[in-house]
Scaffold this active site. Structure first.
Site, PDB file in Angstrom:
ATOM      1  N   GLY A 119       0.804  -1.214   0.000  1.00 45.13           N
ATOM      2  CA  GLY A 119       0.000   0.000   0.000  1.00 45.13           C
ATOM      3  C   GLY A 119       0.836   1.263   0.000  1.00 45.13           C
ATOM      4  O   GLY A 119       0.380   2.313  -0.476  1.00 45.13           O
ATOM      5  N   GLU A 122       1.468   1.881  -3.482  1.00 46.31           N
ATOM      6  CA  GLU A 122       0.209   2.302  -4.098  1.00 46.31           C
ATOM      7  C   GLU A 122      -0.101   3.768  -3.800  1.00 46.31           C
ATOM      8  O   GLU A 122      -0.661   4.465  -4.654  1.00 46.31           O
ATOM      9  CB  GLU A 122      -0.922   1.388  -3.633  1.00 46.31           C
ATOM     10  CG  GLU A 122      -0.794  -0.005  -4.236  1.00 46.31           C
ATOM     11  CD  GLU A 122      -1.854  -0.973  -3.767  1.00 46.31           C
ATOM     12  OE1 GLU A 122      -2.587  -1.513  -4.605  1.00 46.31           O
ATOM     13  OE2 GLU A 122      -1.946  -1.201  -2.544  1.00 46.31           O
ATOM     14  N   GLU A 142       1.974  -8.374  -1.793  1.00 52.37           N
ATOM     15  CA  GLU A 142       0.698  -8.870  -1.284  1.00 52.37           C
ATOM     16  C   GLU A 142       0.465 -10.360  -1.524  1.00 52.37           C
ATOM     17  O   GLU A 142      -0.015 -11.075  -0.642  1.00 52.37           O
ATOM     18  CB  GLU A 142      -0.467  -8.055  -1.874  1.00 52.37           C
ATOM     19  CG  GLU A 142      -0.662  -6.689  -1.242  1.00 52.37           C
ATOM     20  CD  GLU A 142       0.202  -5.609  -1.842  1.00 52.37           C
ATOM     21  OE1 GLU A 142      -0.015  -4.421  -1.524  1.00 52.37           O
ATOM     22  OE2 GLU A 142       1.103  -5.928  -2.644  1.00 52.37           O
TER      23      GLU A 142
END
Length: 266
Positions: A119, A122, A142
Site C-alpha cells: 500500500g 500504491e 501482497e
C-alpha cells in the site's frame, strides 16, 4: 521552510510551502515505518479532502517523517487481530486513503525515501510523479501473504509500465531497488534528496496557473483508457474550462506586458 502545519489525527500532518501554494502531506508514523492502520488511513483521507477543497494549493507533495521508509503498506499487526467482519468494515476506510491521494485535483508528487511496499507503493502510484533517491526500494508483496494489491496498483501500474511488466512485479512479489525502478518507470526521477527534489519540482509547478494545472490533470486522468476521439472530447472540455477563466486572461496579459502573472485562480 514550512510556513504552517496542520495535524490530521496522530499520524498525518500537512505543511505549507511557497506562500501556501505547495502542500506537503507528511506520513508521520515513523516508529511503524508508516504502516497504514485504520486510524492512519482515515487521517490520510481527511487530509486529502481538506487539500482538494483548498483552491490555494497548486501542488501537493507526499513525504514521510521516517528515515527508513516512505510507507511499508498495510498494518499487518493490526490486521492480524481482525475477524472477517472487521476486515469488511475496514475496507472503505482503507480505500479512502488511496482514492484520496488519487483524486487530488492538483498535481501530486511522491517523495520516496527508503521502502515503498504494498500500500505504500500504491500511495506513490496514486501520485502523478514519483521522485526517489538511492535508498528507494519499491514492491508489491501482497500475494506472498495471501492477498492482492487493493489500493489501486492492479489498475495504475499497467498504465504506468505496461501489462507484462506490472504482472511480473505483482506475481513475483519481488522488491525493486532504485536503479532498476528508475530504468523501468516504477520511479520517474532519482535525486540525491527525494524530498528536496520533490518540493523543488512542486514549486516549479506551482508557479503556473492553478486553473490550468487542475484542468490539465483532469484532461489527462479522465482521458486515460478512452479511445482517441473520446479522449479529445475530454481534452476539449478541459480546454474550454480554462480558456475563459481569469487565469487565461491574466496569463496572456502578463506575457504581453513581460511580467510575472498574478494568477486569480479562477
Amino acid at each position: 521552510m514550512a510556513e504552517t502545519e496542520q495535524r490530521f489525527g496522530e499520524f498525518v500532518a500537512v505543511r505549507r510551502h511557497e506562500q501556501g501554494y505547495v502542500a506537503e502531506l507528511v506520513l508521520d508514523r515513523p516508529k511503524a515505518m508508516n504502516a497504514v492502520s485504520t486510524a492512519m488511513a482515515a487521517s490520510v483521507a481527511a487530509a486529502c479532502e481538506a487539500l482538494a477543497a483548498d483552491r490555494d494549493v497548486r501542488a501537493t507533495v507526499v513525504t514521510s517523517s521516517s528515515d527508513r521508509a516512505f510507507c511499508v503498506g498495510a498494518d499487518l499487526k493490526e490486521r492480524n487481530s481482525f475477524s472477517d467482519a472487521d476486515l469488511v468494515r475496514q475496507r472503505p476506510t482503507a480505500r479512502s486513503a488511496y482514492t484520496g491521494v488519487l483524486e487530488l485535483p492538483m498535481p501530486a508528487i511522491a517523495a520516496v525515501h527508503g521502502f515503498a511496499l504494498g500500500g505504500g507503493f500504491e500511495l506513490a502510484l496514486s501520485c502523478d510523479v514519483i521522485v526517489g533517491d538511492a535508498t528507494t526500494v519499491v514492491g508489491l508483496p501482497e500475494v506472498s501473504v495471501g492477498v492482492i494489491p487493493g489500493g489501486g496498483a492492479p489498475q495504475l501500474l499497467p498504465r504506468r509500465v505496461g501489462a507484462a511488466r506490472a504482472a511480473e512485479l505483482v506475481f513475483t512479489a519481488r522488491r525493486v531497488e532504485a536503479a532498476e525502478a528508475r530504468e523501468t518507470g516504477l520511479v520517474d526521477v532519482l535525486a540525491e534528496d527525494a524530498r528536496a527534489e520533490a518540493l523543488a519540482l512542486a514549486a516549479r509547478i506551482a508557479a503556473n496557473s492553478p486553473v490550468g494545472l487542475r484542468n490539465a490533470k483532469k484532461a489527462m486522468r479522465l482521458g486515460q483508457g478512452l479511445d482517441l476521439r473520446a479522449g479529445l472530447e475530454v481534452e476539449d472540455a478541459a480546454w474550454r474550462a480554462t480558456a475563459f477563466s481569469g487565469d487565461r486572461a491574466e496569463g496572456v496579459a502578463a506575457f504581453n506586458e513581460k511580467r510575472k502573472p498574478a494568477w486569480p485562480g479562477e
